[in-house]
Design a protein around this motif. Structure first.
Motif, PDB file in Angstrom:
ATOM      1  N   MET A   1      39.467  -7.551 -13.721  1.00 14.48           N
ATOM      2  CA  MET A   1      38.476  -6.519 -13.491  1.00 14.48           C
ATOM      3  C   MET A   1      37.329  -7.107 -12.673  1.00 14.48           C
ATOM      4  SD  MET A   1      38.157  -4.561 -17.191  1.00 14.48           S
ATOM      5  CE  MET A   1      37.854  -6.047 -18.130  1.00 14.48           C
ATOM      6  N   GLN A   2      36.614  -6.230 -12.007  1.00 17.06           N
ATOM      7  CA  GLN A   2      35.421  -6.600 -11.251  1.00 17.06           C
ATOM      8  C   GLN A   2      34.211  -6.063 -12.014  1.00 17.06           C
ATOM      9  OE1 GLN A   2      36.228  -8.421  -8.520  1.00 17.06           O
ATOM     10  NE2 GLN A   2      38.350  -7.951  -8.997  1.00 17.06           N
ATOM     11  N   LEU A   3      33.260  -6.921 -12.359  1.00 12.90           N
ATOM     12  CA  LEU A   3      32.067  -6.511 -13.092  1.00 12.90           C
ATOM     13  C   LEU A   3      30.865  -6.579 -12.169  1.00 12.90           C
ATOM     14  CD1 LEU A   3      30.521  -5.792 -15.707  1.00 12.90           C
ATOM     15  CD2 LEU A   3      30.419  -8.256 -16.183  1.00 12.90           C
ATOM     16  N   GLU A   4      30.105  -5.507 -12.141  1.00 10.18           N
ATOM     17  CA  GLU A   4      28.869  -5.457 -11.353  1.00 10.18           C
ATOM     18  C   GLU A   4      27.766  -4.928 -12.259  1.00 10.18           C
ATOM     19  OE1 GLU A   4      27.952  -4.268  -6.853  1.00 10.18           O
ATOM     20  OE2 GLU A   4      28.630  -2.581  -8.070  1.00 10.18           O
ATOM     21  N   VAL A   5      26.648  -5.663 -12.339  1.00  4.39           N
ATOM     22  CA  VAL A   5      25.507  -5.260 -13.156  1.00  4.39           C
ATOM     23  C   VAL A   5      24.359  -4.944 -12.209  1.00  4.39           C
ATOM     24  CG1 VAL A   5      23.909  -5.929 -14.983  1.00  4.39           C
ATOM     25  CG2 VAL A   5      26.286  -6.702 -15.068  1.00  4.39           C
ATOM     26  N   LEU A   6      23.880  -3.716 -12.304  1.00  6.79           N
ATOM     27  CA  LEU A   6      22.833  -3.226 -11.411  1.00  6.79           C
ATOM     28  C   LEU A   6      21.524  -3.047 -12.167  1.00  6.79           C
ATOM     29  CD1 LEU A   6      24.995  -0.415  -9.799  1.00  6.79           C
ATOM     30  CD2 LEU A   6      24.601  -2.700  -8.878  1.00  6.79           C
ATOM     31  N   LEU A   7      20.441  -3.543 -11.575  1.00 10.80           N
ATOM     32  CA  LEU A   7      19.091  -3.309 -12.073  1.00 10.80           C
ATOM     33  C   LEU A   7      18.439  -2.287 -11.141  1.00 10.80           C
ATOM     34  CD1 LEU A   7      17.976  -6.971 -12.854  1.00 10.80           C
ATOM     35  CD2 LEU A   7      19.015  -5.300 -14.391  1.00 10.80           C
ATOM     36  N   PRO A   8      17.289  -1.731 -11.512  1.00 10.15           N
ATOM     37  CA  PRO A   8      16.676  -0.717 -10.646  1.00 10.15           C
ATOM     38  C   PRO A   8      16.423  -1.182  -9.210  1.00 10.15           C
ATOM     39  CG  PRO A   8      15.633  -0.695 -12.784  1.00 10.15           C
ATOM     40  CD  PRO A   8      16.573  -1.875 -12.767  1.00 10.15           C
ATOM     41  N   LYS A  15      30.860 -10.255 -10.700  1.00 14.48           N
ATOM     42  CA  LYS A  15      31.888 -11.189 -11.143  1.00 14.48           C
ATOM     43  C   LYS A  15      33.260 -10.601 -10.861  1.00 14.48           C
ATOM     44  CE  LYS A  15      29.529 -14.490 -13.036  1.00 14.48           C
ATOM     45  NZ  LYS A  15      29.592 -15.848 -12.576  1.00 14.48           N
ATOM     46  N   ALA A  16      34.126 -11.438 -10.319  1.00  8.57           N
ATOM     47  CA  ALA A  16      35.512 -11.043 -10.077  1.00  8.57           C
ATOM     48  C   ALA A  16      36.379 -11.661 -11.173  1.00  8.57           C
ATOM     49  CB  ALA A  16      35.963 -11.526  -8.708  1.00  8.57           C
ATOM     50  N   GLU A  17      37.547 -11.116 -11.361  1.00 10.18           N
ATOM     51  CA  GLU A  17      38.538 -11.628 -12.301  1.00 10.18           C
ATOM     52  C   GLU A  17      37.992 -11.767 -13.725  1.00 10.18           C
ATOM     53  OE1 GLU A  17      40.465 -15.079 -10.691  1.00 10.18           O
ATOM     54  OE2 GLU A  17      40.594 -14.162  -8.705  1.00 10.18           O
ATOM     55  N   VAL A  18      37.339 -10.723 -14.185  1.00 15.16           N
ATOM     56  CA  VAL A  18      36.853 -10.684 -15.562  1.00 15.16           C
ATOM     57  C   VAL A  18      38.029 -10.300 -16.458  1.00 15.16           C
ATOM     58  CG1 VAL A  18      35.272  -9.533 -17.157  1.00 15.16           C
ATOM     59  CG2 VAL A  18      34.511 -10.109 -14.844  1.00 15.16           C
ATOM     60  N   LEU A  19      38.253 -11.093 -17.488  1.00 14.14           N
ATOM     61  CA  LEU A  19      39.394 -10.879 -18.374  1.00 14.14           C
ATOM     62  C   LEU A  19      39.154  -9.777 -19.396  1.00 14.14           C
ATOM     63  CD1 LEU A  19      40.235 -14.623 -19.060  1.00 14.14           C
ATOM     64  CD2 LEU A  19      41.289 -13.100 -17.384  1.00 14.14           C
ATOM     65  N   ARG A  20      37.945  -9.741 -19.948  1.00 16.90           N
ATOM     66  CA  ARG A  20      37.623  -8.728 -20.953  1.00 16.90           C
ATOM     67  C   ARG A  20      36.112  -8.535 -21.000  1.00 16.90           C
ATOM     68  NH1 ARG A  20      35.690 -10.583 -25.921  1.00 16.90           N
ATOM     69  NH2 ARG A  20      35.616 -12.850 -26.029  1.00 16.90           N
ATOM     70  N   ILE A  21      35.708  -7.366 -21.488  1.00 16.69           N
ATOM     71  CA  ILE A  21      34.297  -7.026 -21.655  1.00 16.69           C
ATOM     72  C   ILE A  21      34.147  -6.369 -23.014  1.00 16.69           C
ATOM     73  CG2 ILE A  21      32.381  -5.615 -20.794  1.00 16.69           C
ATOM     74  CD1 ILE A  21      33.763  -5.728 -18.016  1.00 16.69           C
ATOM     75  N   VAL A  22      33.111  -6.747 -23.736  1.00 15.35           N
ATOM     76  CA  VAL A  22      32.784  -6.098 -25.005  1.00 15.35           C
ATOM     77  C   VAL A  22      31.366  -5.557 -24.871  1.00 15.35           C
ATOM     78  CG1 VAL A  22      32.470  -6.376 -27.489  1.00 15.35           C
ATOM     79  CG2 VAL A  22      34.274  -7.653 -26.315  1.00 15.35           C
ATOM     80  N   ALA A  23      31.213  -4.257 -25.088  1.00 17.07           N
ATOM     81  CA  ALA A  23      29.915  -3.591 -24.965  1.00 17.07           C
ATOM     82  C   ALA A  23      29.563  -2.919 -26.282  1.00 17.07           C
ATOM     83  CB  ALA A  23      29.958  -2.562 -23.843  1.00 17.07           C
TER      84      ALA A  23
END
Length: 131
Positions: A1-8, A15-23
């Motif tokens: 997965m591709q993770l992108e975190v945006l601020l205002p 981040k590329a190649e994310v294996l898992r995310i816990v929210a």
């Protein structure tokens, strides 16, 4: 997965190649794996965890926002975010950040109070002078 975190005002993290995310949500925590169905979730202030092969498990403190997963892309849009490798260090960093924000908010309130007092005083003086 591709993770992108945006601020205002900027992109905080990509981040590329994310294996898992816990929210975390108001209803509890949930996990995202690469083949999970698309979803949207409202995020309260809390911890978002992600894992990559290169970095292992990484913790991120986030302020309230929203998470959107479409295909392999996961976008998180939040007010503020901080990264940490361990929860104890992240907690200290968040506490220091909140203390700094409290000081900044206090000084802004003081400046606003002075501005309001000056406005009221000037308006009262103007009312006395006017015929």
């Amino acid at each position: 997965m591709q993770l992108e975190v945006l601020l205002p005002a900027r992109i905080f993290l990509q981040k590329a190649e994310v294996l898992r995310i816990v929210a975390e949500t108001a209803e509890g925590s949930f996990g995202l794996l690469p083949r999970r169905l698309d979803c949207v979730a409202a995020l309260p202030p809390g911890i978002l965890t992600f894992e990559t092969l290169a970095e292992g498990e990484v913790f991120m403190a986030v302020d309230q926002g929203v998470l959107v997963k479409t295909g392999d892309d996961v976008r998180v849009s939040v007010r503020r975010a901080m990264l940490g490798k361990d929860l104890a260090g992240l907690r200290k960093a968040v506490e220091q950040e909140f203390l700094a924000l409290d000081d900044e908010a206090r000084s802004m309130r003081e400046a606003l109070n002075k501005l309001e007092a000056g406005f009221v005083s000037g308006f009262a003086h103007l009312k006395k002078v006017a015929p």
